[in-house]
Every structure is written in C-alpha cells, then in structure tokens.
Design a protein around this motif. Structure first.
Motif, PDB file in Angstrom:
ATOM      1  N   ALA A  88      29.768  25.433  10.413  1.00 16.54           N
ATOM      2  CA  ALA A  88      29.744  24.113  11.045  1.00 16.54           C
ATOM      3  C   ALA A  88      31.112  23.778  11.619  1.00 16.54           C
ATOM      4  N   GLU A  89      32.155  24.169  10.906  1.00 17.95           N
ATOM      5  CA  GLU A  89      33.508  23.859  11.359  1.00 17.95           C
ATOM      6  C   GLU A  89      33.823  24.538  12.690  1.00 17.95           C
ATOM      7  N   LEU A  90      33.422  25.786  12.840  1.00 16.67           N
ATOM      8  CA  LEU A  90      33.685  26.485  14.098  1.00 16.67           C
ATOM      9  C   LEU A  90      32.826  25.921  15.230  1.00 16.67           C
ATOM     10  N   ARG A  91      31.591  25.553  14.930  1.00 18.79           N
ATOM     11  CA  ARG A  91      30.745  24.935  15.958  1.00 18.79           C
ATOM     12  C   ARG A  91      31.328  23.574  16.362  1.00 18.79           C
ATOM     13  N   TRP A  92      31.829  22.806  15.364  1.00 20.89           N
ATOM     14  CA  TRP A  92      32.460  21.524  15.684  1.00 20.89           C
ATOM     15  C   TRP A  92      33.693  21.756  16.563  1.00 20.89           C
ATOM     16  N   ILE A 117      23.817  23.013  10.613  1.00 19.97           N
ATOM     17  CA  ILE A 117      24.422  23.745   9.502  1.00 19.97           C
ATOM     18  C   ILE A 117      24.896  22.789   8.402  1.00 19.97           C
ATOM     19  N   LYS A 118      25.500  21.680   8.801  1.00 20.83           N
ATOM     20  CA  LYS A 118      26.115  20.746   7.845  1.00 20.83           C
ATOM     21  C   LYS A 118      25.748  19.311   8.236  1.00 20.83           C
ATOM     22  N   PRO A 119      24.490  18.902   8.006  1.00 22.80           N
ATOM     23  CA  PRO A 119      24.011  17.613   8.497  1.00 22.80           C
ATOM     24  C   PRO A 119      24.686  16.394   7.872  1.00 22.80           C
ATOM     25  N   ARG A 120      25.362  16.563   6.762  1.00 18.85           N
ATOM     26  CA  ARG A 120      25.981  15.421   6.088  1.00 18.85           C
ATOM     27  C   ARG A 120      27.465  15.262   6.438  1.00 18.85           C
ATOM     28  N   TRP A 121      27.930  15.942   7.475  1.00 21.37           N
ATOM     29  CA  TRP A 121      29.325  15.848   7.910  1.00 21.37           C
ATOM     30  C   TRP A 121      29.409  14.734   8.948  1.00 21.37           C
ATOM     31  N   GLY A 122      29.926  13.594   8.557  1.00 23.23           N
ATOM     32  CA  GLY A 122      29.922  12.386   9.379  1.00 23.23           C
ATOM     33  C   GLY A 122      30.626  12.491  10.714  1.00 23.23           C
ATOM     34  N   ILE A 123      31.704  13.261  10.785  1.00 26.88           N
ATOM     35  CA  ILE A 123      32.471  13.342  12.036  1.00 26.88           C
ATOM     36  C   ILE A 123      31.632  13.907  13.178  1.00 26.88           C
ATOM     37  N   ILE A 124      30.705  14.785  12.853  1.00 31.03           N
ATOM     38  CA  ILE A 124      29.824  15.331  13.891  1.00 31.03           C
ATOM     39  C   ILE A 124      29.038  14.201  14.549  1.00 31.03           C
ATOM     40  N   TRP A 125      28.503  13.311  13.727  1.00 30.66           N
ATOM     41  CA  TRP A 125      27.676  12.221  14.240  1.00 30.66           C
ATOM     42  C   TRP A 125      28.513  11.212  15.016  1.00 30.66           C
ATOM     43  N   ILE A 126      29.753  10.985  14.584  1.00 32.53           N
ATOM     44  CA  ILE A 126      30.642  10.096  15.332  1.00 32.53           C
ATOM     45  C   ILE A 126      30.951  10.699  16.703  1.00 32.53           C
ATOM     46  N   ASN A 127      31.241  12.006  16.721  1.00 35.26           N
ATOM     47  CA  ASN A 127      31.521  12.672  17.998  1.00 35.26           C
ATOM     48  C   ASN A 127      30.307  12.620  18.930  1.00 35.26           C
TER      49      ASN A 127
END
Length: 195
Positions: A88-92, A117-127
């Motif tokens: 998830a980090e590399l995709r982000w 991959i990591k649906p509970r990672w909030g920064i993805i949703w903010i982005n």
C-alpha cells in the motif's frame, strides 16, 4: 544519546559498508537533522544491499518527492513492482508522484489500489478526497472524506475536509456535524470558518 548512536552507526558502516541496518538508522538520524542529501545517499546504499525491502524504497521516494523528482519516483516504483510484491505504501507513493506530475487519473488508480491493500489507512482517503474535490466530483469527495473521518475520529483535518465540502459543493449534505467536530478537535479552525 543521538550523537552516540550516530557515531555507532558510522563506525558500523566504516567496518562493513553493506550493513543495511546501520545505513537506514544513520539515514533516519541525519534526516531528523535536516541533512537530506546524506540521508538519500544512505538510503540508496541500503537499498542496493536489500533491494527487496519496500520500506527503503518508500523512504527514499518520500525524500525524492520533496526534491521534486516525481518522475524518478514513478520509475523506481514501477521497476520495483515488476519484480516484487506490491505494498500500500508504494502504491500511495506512486499516487503522490503522479499527483505531483498532475496526472490525476494515475494518482486515483494508484491510491485506489493502495486502499484495496490497506483500506484502513486514512491518508489514502484524504488524498482521494482532495483529488475528487479538485475535480468537483462532490459525492466521491464526500465519501472519501467521510471514510477518513470514520477511520480517524480524532483527526481534525479529516473532519475539516468534510466540513470544507459544505462551502464548495453545490450538493447539500449534512456538514454541520463535521464542522462542529473539526472545531471541537482544533479551535484554531474557527478563524478559517469565520472568513
């Protein structure tokens, strides 16, 4: 104590330049001191020894983004993903680089893959919410910011983003709760709402 740690890692690298652990930790120490050039070189050195470690690529990529090297970050991530497991980090990171290059379609694709991959990672949703808001895709922006606020109920930024849609979106949603929650978490936002 930090000076002792720095000295220890420098000695370890002098004794064995392929010592990945020492290179990463010394890089972290130098990064905290603001020495990005030395940090970047140490992360590159560590990655040569442990190329399969996605965390090292992620840290190096973050530094390169600060230096406006988004095209290089995308190439590095693409090369890595051709041979190794995605994270998830590399995709982000790839999404952030694409956004930096103003390729919103690729940014969205990468961030959605990171969310898979990591649906509970909030920064993805903010982005994603920021991207959708910029493109005036109000319902998708609302969903993304709401997801971030649900995942991070004590994060003023997540609630503030949701509240901000009220001011920009022509679609009437129930934003009053989001605005109140943002102000409860961070009173400095009151000035922003007053303007």
């Amino acid at each position: 104590l930090l000076q002792e740690a720095e000295l220890y890692y420098r000695k370890a690298l002098k004794h064995d330049p392929s010592e990945t652990f020492a290179a990463v930790n010394l890089g972290n120490l130098l990064s905290n001191k603001g020495d990005e050039s030395a940090t970047l070189e140490l992360f590159r050195q560590a990655r040569k020894e442990a190329y399969q470690n996605p965390h090292l690529l992620y840290k190096e990529g973050l530094l390169l983004l600060k230096r406006d090297k988004a095209d290089l970050v995308l190439k590095m991530v693409k090369d890595y993903l051709e041979h190794y497991l995605e994270t998830a980090e590399l995709r982000w990171l790839a999404g952030a680089a694409a956004r930096h290059l103003q390729d919103n379609a690729q940014a969205e694709e990468q961030w959605l893959r990171a969310a898979d991959i990591k649906p509970r990672w909030g920064i993805i949703w903010i982005n994603l919410g920021d991207l959708y808001r910029e493109e005036e895709r109000w319902e998708e922006a609302f969903y993304a910011f709401k997801k971030a606020a649900d995942l991070q109920p004590n994060d003023a930024e997540a609630w503030n983003n949701l509240c901000g849609l009220w001011q920009q979106s022509p679609v009437p949603y129930a934003y009053e709760r989001a605005c109140k929650r943002a102000l409860t978490l961070d009173e400095t936002l009151l000035e922003a709402y007053a303007n």
